[in-house]
Design an enzyme around this catalytic site. Structure first.
Site, PDB file in Angstrom:
ATOM      1  N   HIS A   1      -0.064 -11.792   1.337  1.00 58.83           N
ATOM      2  CA  HIS A   1      -1.099 -11.000   0.671  1.00 58.83           C
ATOM      3  C   HIS A   1      -1.738 -11.787  -0.464  1.00 58.83           C
ATOM      4  CE1 HIS A   1      -2.144  -6.500  -0.161  1.00 58.83           C
ATOM      5  NE2 HIS A   1      -3.176  -7.286  -0.396  1.00 58.83           N
TER       6      HIS A   1
ATOM      7  N   PRO B   1     -15.793  -4.492   2.492  1.00 54.93           N
ATOM      8  CA  PRO B   1     -17.189  -4.784   2.846  1.00 54.93           C
ATOM      9  C   PRO B   1     -18.191  -3.877   2.148  1.00 54.93           C
ATOM     10  CG  PRO B   1     -16.109  -3.607   4.630  1.00 54.93           C
ATOM     11  CD  PRO B   1     -15.032  -3.957   3.640  1.00 54.93           C
TER      12      PRO B   1
ATOM     13  N   GLY C   1     -16.877   0.948  -2.171  1.00 55.53           N
ATOM     14  CA  GLY C   1     -17.739   2.124  -2.078  1.00 55.53           C
ATOM     15  C   GLY C   1     -19.066   1.998  -2.782  1.00 55.53           C
ATOM     16  N   PHE C   2     -19.227   0.961  -3.611  1.00 47.39           N
ATOM     17  CA  PHE C   2     -20.471   0.825  -4.383  1.00 47.39           C
ATOM     18  C   PHE C   2     -21.667   0.690  -3.447  1.00 47.39           C
ATOM     19  CE2 PHE C   2     -23.302  -0.028  -7.712  1.00 47.39           C
ATOM     20  CZ  PHE C   2     -22.663   0.029  -8.943  1.00 47.39           C
TER      21      PHE C   2
ATOM     22  N   TYR D   1       0.820  -1.206   0.000  1.00 42.06           N
ATOM     23  CA  TYR D   1       0.000   0.000   0.000  1.00 42.06           C
ATOM     24  C   TYR D   1       0.860   1.265   0.000  1.00 42.06           C
ATOM     25  CZ  TYR D   1      -3.692  -3.243   1.560  1.00 42.06           C
ATOM     26  OH  TYR D   1      -4.569  -4.286   1.675  1.00 42.06           O
TER      27      TYR D   1
END
Length: 332
Positions: A129, A209, A213-214, A56
């Site tokens: 990861h 989750p 953002g949808f 990240y």
């Protein structure tokens, strides 16, 4: 905020964690001071389970920022549970993805680098990861187990893995948690990985989750997204799928309006009901760059849903159009 045991290895974490990826990269412009303010808000809310990765941010900027926060603004390190991950390899300075490594030599090198950036002598939960498609998962976990024996890592996790990989890894060393995507839009692991978690006493850390953002209703297309926003490459946000998928949000919106809640809170509340149905510990790690949104998310813990509301939400995933992720890059 209440806490829970994540699996059977004794790791206790806040019932909601903070997915930290967006504090550094991938979802549009980043304000470092706002990101640090969000971390402080998480601490104030008791959301002390911080999830990062050496992937990240260019040059692992996210780990560096969390290290700074823990040293200067976060208070006692022992009050936080820090999870980080290794695997993807990026070009220094540019961030270009060069490949994925989970071979034993790289496990040790990656861990030492993460410890330095985080400014700590141990990592509470260390994940691969993503397996590298070449190294047997048993070899990867075997090397990770050596880090536990050396006191550099407390608990082990596997991310983006199949049920078979989870079983194989757990035979080498107890796995505390699997971190895979789980949301109202993404339920593909419920019939595969989740039953293995229940059988072996492994917790499930649910990333994305909100399906990037949808599910919040705020980002249901690529309109208004920054040019480098990763969602521009995600099939569910593509114009050919986005309008259809946006229509699927209607029951979430109805429940939110009836409850005086946000759509994000409803999406989280649905996920927080999964432990009752699957008999495993589930910890969502929603991401946000807004202290106000973070506090809203925390309030989902006090939003129980009725059986009728859950039933209205359960049919959404099977109607979603588009893959959850873009095709993997060609690294040959």
């Amino acid at each position: 905020m209440r806490t829970l045991k994540l699996g059977e290895t004794g790791l206790e974490v806040s019932a909601l964690g903070l997915g930290c990826v967006g504090l550094s990269e991938f979802y549009g412009p980043v304000d470092r001071e706002e990101s640090l303010a969000t971390l402080r808000a998480a601490a104030d809310a008791g959301m002390t389970f911080l999830d990062t990765s050496d992937y990240y941010g260019i040059d692992s900027a996210n780990e560096r920022m969390i290290g700074e926060f823990l040293a200067k603004g976060g208070g006692d390190r022992s009050g936080f549970t820090v999870a980080t991950k290794f695997g993807p390899v990026r070009e220094p300075g540019t961030g270009e993805l060069l490949g994925v490594r989970s071979d034993p030599a790289y496990v040790r090198t990656a861990c030492e680098a993460s410890l330095r950036r985080l400014g700590t002598d141990h990592i509470d939960l260390y994940y691969v990861h993503h397996p590298d498609f070449v190294t047997p998962i048993e070899e990867t976990v075997g090397a990770m187990a050596e880090l536990v024996a050396a006191g550099k890592v407390r608990h082990l996790g596997l991310s983006n893995v199949s049920a078979a990989e989870l079983r194989a890894g757990h035979k080498m060393h107890p796995i505390t948690a699997v971190q895979n995507e789980w949301s109202l839009f993404t339920r593909e692991y419920e019939d595969t990985v989740v039953p293995v978690c229940a059988e072996l006493g492994i917790g499930f850390v649910a990333y994305s989750p909100f399906s990037r953002g949808f599910l919040t209703g705020r980002h249901t297309s690529t309109d208004g997204l920054a040019e480098d926003d990763i969602r521009r490459s995600m099939p569910r946000f593509d114009a050919s799928n986005a309008t259809h998928n946006a229509a699927l949000l209607a029951p979430i919106r109805r429940i939110a309006e009836a409850r005086g809640a946000t759509m994000a809170q409803v999406a989280l509340a649905w996920l927080l009901h999964r432990p009752d149905m699957h008999h495993i510990a589930v910890v969502p790690i929603p991401g946000t760059r807004s202290p106000a949104r973070l506090r809203e998310n925390a309030n989902a813990l006090s939003l129980p849903l009725t059986s009728e509301e859950l039933a209205a939400l359960d049919s959404i995933a099977q109607q979603v159009k588009g893959d959850r992720m873009p095709p993997p890059p060609d690294l040959d």
